[in-house]
Scaffold this active site. Structure first.
Site, PDB file in Angstrom:
ATOM      1  N   PRO A 188      -5.467   2.008 -22.149  1.00 24.94           N
ATOM      2  CA  PRO A 188      -5.751   3.352 -21.670  1.00 24.94           C
ATOM      3  C   PRO A 188      -6.499   3.427 -20.329  1.00 24.94           C
ATOM      4  CG  PRO A 188      -7.069   2.822 -23.614  1.00 24.94           C
ATOM      5  CD  PRO A 188      -6.043   1.757 -23.475  1.00 24.94           C
ATOM      6  N   ASN A 189      -6.079   4.394 -19.531  1.00 20.44           N
ATOM      7  CA  ASN A 189      -6.692   4.761 -18.241  1.00 20.44           C
ATOM      8  C   ASN A 189      -6.341   3.805 -17.103  1.00 20.44           C
ATOM      9  OD1 ASN A 189      -8.143   7.098 -19.287  1.00 20.44           O
ATOM     10  ND2 ASN A 189      -9.400   5.610 -20.369  1.00 20.44           N
ATOM     11  N   ARG A 192      -9.420   5.826 -10.277  1.00 23.26           N
ATOM     12  CA  ARG A 192     -10.400   5.760 -11.351  1.00 23.26           C
ATOM     13  C   ARG A 192     -11.594   4.909 -10.922  1.00 23.26           C
ATOM     14  NH1 ARG A 192      -9.860   1.961 -16.686  1.00 23.26           N
ATOM     15  NH2 ARG A 192     -11.694   2.799 -17.715  1.00 23.26           N
ATOM     16  N   TYR A 218     -13.325  -0.469 -10.191  1.00 23.41           N
ATOM     17  CA  TYR A 218     -11.996  -1.048 -10.399  1.00 23.41           C
ATOM     18  C   TYR A 218     -11.204  -1.279  -9.109  1.00 23.41           C
ATOM     19  CZ  TYR A 218     -13.070   0.145 -15.217  1.00 23.41           C
ATOM     20  OH  TYR A 218     -13.683   0.225 -16.442  1.00 23.41           O
ATOM     21  N   ASN A 241      -4.709  -6.420 -20.916  1.00 22.70           N
ATOM     22  CA  ASN A 241      -5.975  -5.750 -20.637  1.00 22.70           C
ATOM     23  C   ASN A 241      -6.042  -4.587 -21.619  1.00 22.70           C
ATOM     24  OD1 ASN A 241      -8.187  -4.359 -19.782  1.00 22.70           O
ATOM     25  ND2 ASN A 241      -7.692  -4.482 -17.591  1.00 22.70           N
ATOM     26  N   ALA A 246     -10.484   0.078 -22.958  1.00 29.80           N
ATOM     27  CA  ALA A 246     -11.548   0.432 -23.911  1.00 29.80           C
ATOM     28  C   ALA A 246     -11.240  -0.031 -25.337  1.00 29.80           C
ATOM     29  CB  ALA A 246     -11.801   1.940 -23.881  1.00 29.80           C
ATOM     30  N   GLU A 248      -6.543 -12.535 -22.458  1.00 34.80           N
ATOM     31  CA  GLU A 248      -7.224 -11.229 -22.325  1.00 34.80           C
ATOM     32  C   GLU A 248      -7.765 -11.140 -20.902  1.00 34.80           C
ATOM     33  OE1 GLU A 248     -10.679 -11.059 -24.869  1.00 34.80           O
ATOM     34  OE2 GLU A 248     -11.411  -9.190 -23.983  1.00 34.80           O
ATOM     35  N   HIS A 307      -9.791  -8.653 -17.819  1.00 33.74           N
ATOM     36  CA  HIS A 307     -10.536  -7.462 -17.414  1.00 33.74           C
ATOM     37  C   HIS A 307     -10.736  -7.508 -15.911  1.00 33.74           C
ATOM     38  CE1 HIS A 307     -11.231  -6.481 -21.551  1.00 33.74           C
ATOM     39  NE2 HIS A 307     -11.549  -7.736 -21.755  1.00 33.74           N
ATOM     40  N   ARG A 357     -21.994  -4.806 -17.616  1.00 34.24           N
ATOM     41  CA  ARG A 357     -21.977  -3.340 -17.663  1.00 34.24           C
ATOM     42  C   ARG A 357     -22.706  -2.826 -18.923  1.00 34.24           C
ATOM     43  NH1 ARG A 357     -16.054  -1.501 -16.626  1.00 34.24           N
ATOM     44  NH2 ARG A 357     -17.134   0.489 -16.296  1.00 34.24           N
TER      45      ARG A 357
HETATM   46  C1  DQA Z   1     -11.677  -2.956 -18.495  1.00 38.72           C
HETATM   47  C2  DQA Z   1     -13.119  -2.929 -19.002  1.00 38.72           C
HETATM   48  C3  DQA Z   1     -13.276  -1.970 -20.165  1.00 38.72           C
HETATM   49  O1  DQA Z   1     -14.622  -1.936 -20.603  1.00 38.72           O
HETATM   50  C4  DQA Z   1     -12.878  -0.579 -19.764  1.00 38.72           C
HETATM   51  O2  DQA Z   1     -12.916   0.283 -20.890  1.00 38.72           O
HETATM   52  C5  DQA Z   1     -11.547  -0.499 -19.093  1.00 38.72           C
HETATM   53  C6  DQA Z   1     -11.161  -1.568 -18.159  1.00 38.72           C
HETATM   54  C7  DQA Z   1     -11.530  -3.802 -17.204  1.00 38.72           C
HETATM   55  O3  DQA Z   1     -10.385  -4.141 -16.891  1.00 38.72           O
HETATM   56  O4  DQA Z   1     -12.528  -4.088 -16.536  1.00 38.72           O
HETATM   57  O5  DQA Z   1     -10.810   0.465 -19.251  1.00 38.72           O
HETATM   58  O6  DQA Z   1     -10.858  -3.548 -19.507  1.00 38.72           O
END
Ligand code: DQA
Length: 145
Positions: A9-10, A17, A22, A73, A76, A97, A99, A106
């Site tokens: 998501p997002n 964003r 990011y 990825n 959240a 995985e 990020h 964070r």
């Molecule tokens: C994320 C880190 C997560 O905590 C966050 O909710 C994201 C992006 C990252 O790629 O840094 O949506 O996975």
């Protein structure tokens, strides 16, 4: 070899964003970067993004059935989705995985990953290079098999 690059998501809003966290590259840039990197490594990346937990789980079922390696990825979902974790546990091929940010630097709720225990390895904190390095890791793991 086909590999899935799955985004939660997002992440479709990359570039707009929280750019201070990011970066300024867009989701389209990420797709392009993954496809190009995969090609250089002799892989064919299928890059997808969804805001839906159900859709992400469906893709993981596909990966499990087709024995496809996965870069994911979970965004959240990383921090609370036991359903995504259980789906990942069914994938027998290597899973990395990734990020973009470093979740450990964070908020405390980001310090827990419920998926980390069921993946092959994790790469975090390196911006979009996290994906490039994840694909490199997959290529190395596949060459070893
Ligand atoms: C994320 C880190 C997560 O905590 C966050 O909710 C994201 C992006 C990252 O790629 O840094 O949506 O996975």
């Amino acid at each position: 070899t086909r590999v899935y690059v799955l985004n939660g998501p997002n992440l479709g809003r990359l570039g707009r964003r929280e750019p201070e966290v990011y970066g300024s590259l867009s989701y389209a840039d990420l797709v392009e970067l993954c496809r190009r990197t995969a090609e250089e490594l002799g892989l064919a990346a299928e890059v997808r993004q969804t805001d839906s937990e159900a859709e992400l789980i469906g893709w993981l079922h596909e990966a499990a059935d087709a024995r496809l390696p996965v870069v994911i990825n979970p965004a959240a979902f990383t921090h609370y989705s036991y359903a995504v974790r259980d789906a990942l546990a069914m994938v027998e091929a290597p899973v990395i995985e990734v990020h973009i940010s470093n979740p450990h630097a964070r908020e405390p709720f980001r310090h827990t990953s419920v998926v980390s225990p069921v993946v092959t390895g994790t790469i975090a904190g390196l911006g979009l290079d996290s994906y490039r390095l994840a694909l490199l890791a997959l290529a190395a793991l596949l060459a070893r098999e």
